[in-house]
Design a protein around this motif. Structure first.
Motif, mmCIF file in Angstrom:
data_model
loop_
_atom_site.group_PDB
_atom_site.id
_atom_site.type_symbol
_atom_site.label_atom_id
_atom_site.label_comp_id
_atom_site.label_asym_id
_atom_site.label_seq_id
_atom_site.Cartn_x
_atom_site.Cartn_y
_atom_site.Cartn_z
ATOM 1 N N TYR A 199 0.330 -12.998 -8.466
ATOM 2 C CA TYR A 199 0.878 -11.883 -9.239
ATOM 3 C C TYR A 199 -0.096 -10.718 -9.365
ATOM 4 O O TYR A 199 0.311 -9.564 -9.372
ATOM 5 N N ASN A 200 -1.383 -10.996 -9.427
ATOM 6 C CA ASN A 200 -2.350 -9.908 -9.610
ATOM 7 C C ASN A 200 -2.840 -9.341 -8.276
ATOM 8 O O ASN A 200 -3.688 -8.460 -8.269
ATOM 9 N N LYS A 201 -2.294 -9.826 -7.166
ATOM 10 C CA LYS A 201 -2.691 -9.328 -5.848
ATOM 11 C C LYS A 201 -1.605 -8.473 -5.206
ATOM 12 O O LYS A 201 -1.826 -7.923 -4.129
ATOM 13 N N VAL A 202 -0.471 -8.373 -5.841
ATOM 14 C CA VAL A 202 0.663 -7.710 -5.198
ATOM 15 C C VAL A 202 0.367 -6.244 -4.903
ATOM 16 O O VAL A 202 0.523 -5.784 -3.784
ATOM 17 N N ASN A 203 -0.058 -5.495 -5.869
ATOM 18 C CA ASN A 203 -0.262 -4.058 -5.685
ATOM 19 C C ASN A 203 -1.704 -3.685 -5.355
ATOM 20 O O ASN A 203 -2.073 -2.524 -5.456
ATOM 21 N N VAL A 204 -2.505 -4.659 -4.976
ATOM 22 C CA VAL A 204 -3.913 -4.398 -4.691
ATOM 23 C C VAL A 204 -4.138 -4.466 -3.184
ATOM 24 O O VAL A 204 -3.933 -5.502 -2.570
ATOM 25 N N PHE A 205 -4.527 -3.361 -2.607
ATOM 26 C CA PHE A 205 -4.848 -3.326 -1.186
ATOM 27 C C PHE A 205 -6.355 -3.134 -1.063
ATOM 28 O O PHE A 205 -6.861 -2.014 -1.109
ATOM 29 N N ASP A 206 -7.051 -4.247 -0.927
ATOM 30 C CA ASP A 206 -8.497 -4.188 -0.824
ATOM 31 C C ASP A 206 -8.900 -3.609 0.539
ATOM 32 O O ASP A 206 -8.074 -3.397 1.421
ATOM 33 N N GLU A 207 -10.208 -3.354 0.693
ATOM 34 C CA GLU A 207 -10.685 -2.714 1.924
ATOM 35 C C GLU A 207 -10.367 -3.520 3.183
ATOM 36 O O GLU A 207 -9.946 -2.930 4.181
ATOM 37 N N ASN A 236 5.615 -2.256 4.220
ATOM 38 C CA ASN A 236 6.020 -3.573 4.715
ATOM 39 C C ASN A 236 5.143 -4.676 4.136
ATOM 40 O O ASN A 236 5.636 -5.746 3.764
ATOM 41 N N GLU A 237 3.848 -4.418 4.074
ATOM 42 C CA GLU A 237 2.929 -5.407 3.498
ATOM 43 C C GLU A 237 3.252 -5.618 2.019
ATOM 44 O O GLU A 237 3.289 -6.746 1.533
ATOM 45 N N LEU A 238 3.511 -4.538 1.311
ATOM 46 C CA LEU A 238 3.865 -4.640 -0.102
ATOM 47 C C LEU A 238 5.170 -5.424 -0.272
ATOM 48 O O LEU A 238 5.270 -6.293 -1.151
ATOM 49 N N ASN A 239 6.153 -5.150 0.580
ATOM 50 C CA ASN A 239 7.416 -5.897 0.515
ATOM 51 C C ASN A 239 7.201 -7.378 0.796
ATOM 52 O O ASN A 239 7.809 -8.229 0.138
ATOM 53 N N THR A 278 7.050 -12.787 -1.294
ATOM 54 C CA THR A 278 6.314 -14.033 -1.529
ATOM 55 C C THR A 278 6.295 -14.352 -3.017
ATOM 56 O O THR A 278 6.552 -15.495 -3.424
ATOM 57 N N LEU A 279 6.002 -13.349 -3.822
ATOM 58 C CA LEU A 279 5.980 -13.556 -5.275
ATOM 59 C C LEU A 279 7.364 -13.981 -5.775
ATOM 60 O O LEU A 279 7.470 -14.898 -6.597
#
Length: 179
Positions: free
Chosen positions: A38-46, A126-129, A134-135
């Motif tokens: 849940y806390n990784k959904v909107n996080v796009f790390d480097e 697409n990655e966010l979707n 998955t969530l």
């Protein structure tokens, strides 16, 4: 009074069936998945951004390379044709033809660069979707735990009723002794 009051038997709790047990296991998997994601959904790390950018660049590098090859081939053909026709590459008609082609080519390259930026956004979306899907899948699995939970609630209610029955039985027994 020598007669004793019959005891009221307690109610039986429902045992876990294989299906209920599976529901608990699936709900556990879903709960873990939700907690882990849940806390990784909107996080796009480097590393994620670099991976998406590398994928996008690889796609468009091939397109740019193909266009540059086509441009070079076409310009060589125009130059040969113009030289054969006009005896020079600097005549007005030949310059007009090559200048138009160069402007058209530059416009195509600009469009391709724009499309590359748009495609990067599409890859991010697409990655966010995928992450939301998955969530949602984990949430669905977690929600399958409602059936076993309802069974647990009913068993808890039966245990409470059985406590009441045990109290009433003890009270009746006590009254029978006094009686």
């Amino acid at each position: 009074m020598g007669s004793s009051t019959p005891k009221h038997p307690g109610y039986e709790e429902m045992k876990d069936t294989p299906w209920i047990k599976q529901g608990r296991e699936i709900a556990d998997i879903g709960g873990k998945g939700v907690l882990e994601n849940y806390n990784k959904v909107n996080v796009f790390d480097e590393p994620t951004q670099a991976s998406l950018e590398a994928r996008n660049n690889a796609i468009y590098k091939r397109a740019f390379d193909n266009m540059e090859r086509a441009y070079t081939d076409t310009m060589n053909k125009y130059n040969a044709k113009n030289y054969n026709q006009f005896g020079t590459l600097n005549s007005t008609p030949s310059a007009y033809i090559t200048d138009n082609y160069q402007r058209d080519f530059q416009r195509q390259m600009d469009d391709l660069a724009y499309n590359q930026a748009v495609n990067y956004d599409t890859l991010m979306d697409n990655e966010l979707n995928r992450r939301y899907n998955t969530l949602n899948m984990y949430q669905t699995l977690y929600n399958m735990g409602q059936i076993p939970y309802q069974q647990d609630v009913q068993n808890w209610q039966i245990r409470n009723k059985n406590r009441d029955i045990a109290y009433e039985n003890a009270k009746a027994q006590q009254q029978a002794k006094m009686g």
